[in-house]
Design a protein around this motif. Sequence first.
Motif, PDB file in Angstrom:
ATOM      1  N   HIS A 182       5.509 -17.852   9.119  1.00  0.00           N
ATOM      2  CA  HIS A 182       5.713 -17.496  10.523  1.00  0.00           C
ATOM      3  C   HIS A 182       7.215 -17.355  10.787  1.00  0.00           C
ATOM      4  O   HIS A 182       8.002 -18.233  10.450  1.00  0.00           O
ATOM      5  CB  HIS A 182       5.114 -18.623  11.379  1.00  0.00           C
ATOM      6  CG  HIS A 182       5.386 -18.515  12.835  1.00  0.00           C
ATOM      7  ND1 HIS A 182       4.613 -17.752  13.671  1.00  0.00           N
ATOM      8  CD2 HIS A 182       6.334 -19.089  13.612  1.00  0.00           C
ATOM      9  CE1 HIS A 182       5.079 -17.865  14.917  1.00  0.00           C
ATOM     10  NE2 HIS A 182       6.114 -18.669  14.898  1.00  0.00           N
ATOM     11  N   GLY A 183       7.632 -16.213  11.347  1.00  0.00           N
ATOM     12  CA  GLY A 183       9.036 -15.979  11.680  1.00  0.00           C
ATOM     13  C   GLY A 183       9.863 -15.347  10.575  1.00  0.00           C
ATOM     14  O   GLY A 183      11.016 -14.992  10.801  1.00  0.00           O
ATOM     15  N   ASP A 184       9.308 -15.183   9.375  1.00  0.00           N
ATOM     16  CA  ASP A 184      10.047 -14.572   8.262  1.00  0.00           C
ATOM     17  C   ASP A 184      10.330 -13.101   8.525  1.00  0.00           C
ATOM     18  O   ASP A 184       9.563 -12.421   9.207  1.00  0.00           O
ATOM     19  CB  ASP A 184       9.236 -14.633   6.957  1.00  0.00           C
ATOM     20  CG  ASP A 184       9.330 -15.960   6.227  1.00  0.00           C
ATOM     21  OD1 ASP A 184      10.086 -16.852   6.669  1.00  0.00           O
ATOM     22  OD2 ASP A 184       8.631 -16.104   5.202  1.00  0.00           O
ATOM     23  N   ARG A 185      11.412 -12.619   7.933  1.00  0.00           N
ATOM     24  CA  ARG A 185      11.651 -11.175   7.868  1.00  0.00           C
ATOM     25  C   ARG A 185      10.888 -10.700   6.636  1.00  0.00           C
ATOM     26  O   ARG A 185      11.064 -11.232   5.549  1.00  0.00           O
ATOM     27  CB  ARG A 185      13.133 -10.838   7.729  1.00  0.00           C
ATOM     28  CG  ARG A 185      13.363  -9.338   7.579  1.00  0.00           C
ATOM     29  CD  ARG A 185      14.756  -8.913   7.961  1.00  0.00           C
ATOM     30  NE  ARG A 185      15.135  -9.300   9.299  1.00  0.00           N
ATOM     31  CZ  ARG A 185      14.796  -8.654  10.430  1.00  0.00           C
ATOM     32  NH1 ARG A 185      14.053  -7.583  10.377  1.00  0.00           N
ATOM     33  NH2 ARG A 185      15.215  -9.081  11.600  1.00  0.00           N
ATOM     34  N   VAL A 186      10.012  -9.708   6.846  1.00  0.00           N
ATOM     35  CA  VAL A 186       9.183  -9.209   5.760  1.00  0.00           C
ATOM     36  C   VAL A 186       9.333  -7.701   5.621  1.00  0.00           C
ATOM     37  O   VAL A 186       9.815  -7.019   6.534  1.00  0.00           O
ATOM     38  CB  VAL A 186       7.687  -9.570   5.960  1.00  0.00           C
ATOM     39  CG1 VAL A 186       7.482 -11.072   5.941  1.00  0.00           C
ATOM     40  CG2 VAL A 186       7.122  -8.958   7.231  1.00  0.00           C
ATOM     41  N   TYR A 187       8.897  -7.213   4.487  1.00  0.00           N
ATOM     42  CA  TYR A 187       8.901  -5.787   4.187  1.00  0.00           C
ATOM     43  C   TYR A 187       7.481  -5.419   3.790  1.00  0.00           C
ATOM     44  O   TYR A 187       6.915  -6.025   2.880  1.00  0.00           O
ATOM     45  CB  TYR A 187       9.897  -5.486   3.064  1.00  0.00           C
ATOM     46  CG  TYR A 187      11.290  -5.893   3.452  1.00  0.00           C
ATOM     47  CD1 TYR A 187      12.148  -4.990   4.063  1.00  0.00           C
ATOM     48  CD2 TYR A 187      11.739  -7.196   3.257  1.00  0.00           C
ATOM     49  CE1 TYR A 187      13.425  -5.373   4.462  1.00  0.00           C
ATOM     50  CE2 TYR A 187      13.009  -7.590   3.656  1.00  0.00           C
ATOM     51  CZ  TYR A 187      13.845  -6.676   4.255  1.00  0.00           C
ATOM     52  OH  TYR A 187      15.094  -7.059   4.658  1.00  0.00           O
ATOM     53  N   ILE A 188       6.883  -4.453   4.491  1.00  0.00           N
ATOM     54  CA  ILE A 188       5.519  -4.022   4.234  1.00  0.00           C
ATOM     55  C   ILE A 188       5.596  -2.768   3.367  1.00  0.00           C
ATOM     56  O   ILE A 188       6.058  -1.723   3.814  1.00  0.00           O
ATOM     57  CB  ILE A 188       4.754  -3.707   5.536  1.00  0.00           C
ATOM     58  CG1 ILE A 188       4.927  -4.812   6.584  1.00  0.00           C
ATOM     59  CG2 ILE A 188       3.289  -3.402   5.240  1.00  0.00           C
ATOM     60  CD1 ILE A 188       4.312  -6.125   6.245  1.00  0.00           C
ATOM     61  N   LYS A 189       5.157  -2.911   2.123  1.00  0.00           N
ATOM     62  CA  LYS A 189       5.241  -1.818   1.156  1.00  0.00           C
ATOM     63  C   LYS A 189       3.915  -1.085   1.075  1.00  0.00           C
ATOM     64  O   LYS A 189       2.866  -1.697   0.891  1.00  0.00           O
ATOM     65  CB  LYS A 189       5.609  -2.380  -0.217  1.00  0.00           C
ATOM     66  CG  LYS A 189       5.833  -1.330  -1.275  1.00  0.00           C
ATOM     67  CD  LYS A 189       6.265  -1.995  -2.573  1.00  0.00           C
ATOM     68  CE  LYS A 189       6.552  -0.959  -3.633  1.00  0.00           C
ATOM     69  NZ  LYS A 189       6.977  -1.628  -4.884  1.00  0.00           N
ATOM     70  N   GLY A 190       3.968   0.234   1.214  1.00  0.00           N
ATOM     71  CA  GLY A 190       2.778   1.063   1.124  1.00  0.00           C
ATOM     72  C   GLY A 190       2.447   1.422  -0.311  1.00  0.00           C
ATOM     73  O   GLY A 190       3.255   1.196  -1.224  1.00  0.00           O
ATOM     74  N   PHE A 191       1.296   2.007  -0.513  1.00  0.00           N
ATOM     75  CA  PHE A 191       0.839   2.331  -1.860  1.00  0.00           C
ATOM     76  C   PHE A 191       1.736   3.344  -2.558  1.00  0.00           C
ATOM     77  O   PHE A 191       1.803   3.387  -3.777  1.00  0.00           O
ATOM     78  CB  PHE A 191      -0.616   2.831  -1.830  1.00  0.00           C
ATOM     79  CG  PHE A 191      -0.755   4.282  -1.473  1.00  0.00           C
ATOM     80  CD1 PHE A 191      -0.987   5.227  -2.453  1.00  0.00           C
ATOM     81  CD2 PHE A 191      -0.662   4.708  -0.162  1.00  0.00           C
ATOM     82  CE1 PHE A 191      -1.122   6.565  -2.135  1.00  0.00           C
ATOM     83  CE2 PHE A 191      -0.796   6.032   0.172  1.00  0.00           C
ATOM     84  CZ  PHE A 191      -1.025   6.972  -0.815  1.00  0.00           C
ATOM     85  N   ASN A 192       2.449   4.162  -1.798  1.00  0.00           N
ATOM     86  CA  ASN A 192       3.288   5.194  -2.390  1.00  0.00           C
ATOM     87  C   ASN A 192       4.752   4.777  -2.511  1.00  0.00           C
ATOM     88  O   ASN A 192       5.603   5.584  -2.794  1.00  0.00           O
ATOM     89  CB  ASN A 192       3.156   6.507  -1.612  1.00  0.00           C
ATOM     90  CG  ASN A 192       3.522   6.346  -0.156  1.00  0.00           C
ATOM     91  OD1 ASN A 192       3.825   5.251   0.301  1.00  0.00           O
ATOM     92  ND2 ASN A 192       3.488   7.442   0.581  1.00  0.00           N
ATOM     93  N   GLY A 193       5.044   3.491  -2.254  1.00  0.00           N
ATOM     94  CA  GLY A 193       6.380   2.962  -2.492  1.00  0.00           C
ATOM     95  C   GLY A 193       7.282   2.847  -1.286  1.00  0.00           C
ATOM     96  O   GLY A 193       8.309   2.203  -1.363  1.00  0.00           O
ATOM     97  N   GLY A 194       6.942   3.471  -0.171  1.00  0.00           N
ATOM     98  CA  GLY A 194       7.783   3.360   1.017  1.00  0.00           C
ATOM     99  C   GLY A 194       7.562   2.037   1.732  1.00  0.00           C
ATOM    100  O   GLY A 194       6.665   1.263   1.391  1.00  0.00           O
TER     101      GLY A 194
END
Length: 128
Positions: free
Chosen positions: A36-48
């Motif tokens: 909770h509260g973390d900075r995250v990166y959501i990666k899609g199947f195509n790498g973006g």
Amino acid sequence: INAEERSEDIKARAKILAPRAKLIIENEADKGPIKHGDRVYIKGFNGGYFDIQGDRARMKMADKSRCNGLEIWKKQGTGQGEVFSGDAIFLKGGERGTYIDVEEQNVQARWPDEGKWQELHIEFWREK
């Protein structure tokens, strides 16, 4: 939520278990649990990576180091700590601090609210 192939578009469609619906949540340190509260990166199947520009949620085709990331917040009343499968979450980002919201198939980031349109649910990917 899923990414369109060869496109910046992010859409919400029927519940599907297809490669384009597989998203990976990475934390800033690339290790340990997502909290909770973390900075995250959501990666899609195509790498973006998911990114918010104005009120548009998009798939930015760039290295993670060139993306701003999103803050992940668990739904109020569910406790803080680690994020698990089944948790209701909100994703906040962009220069205006808005949350990703879903209306029909449209995935946007229009308001600074944690409401029904902004509530997303974590579900672990299961290979068949």
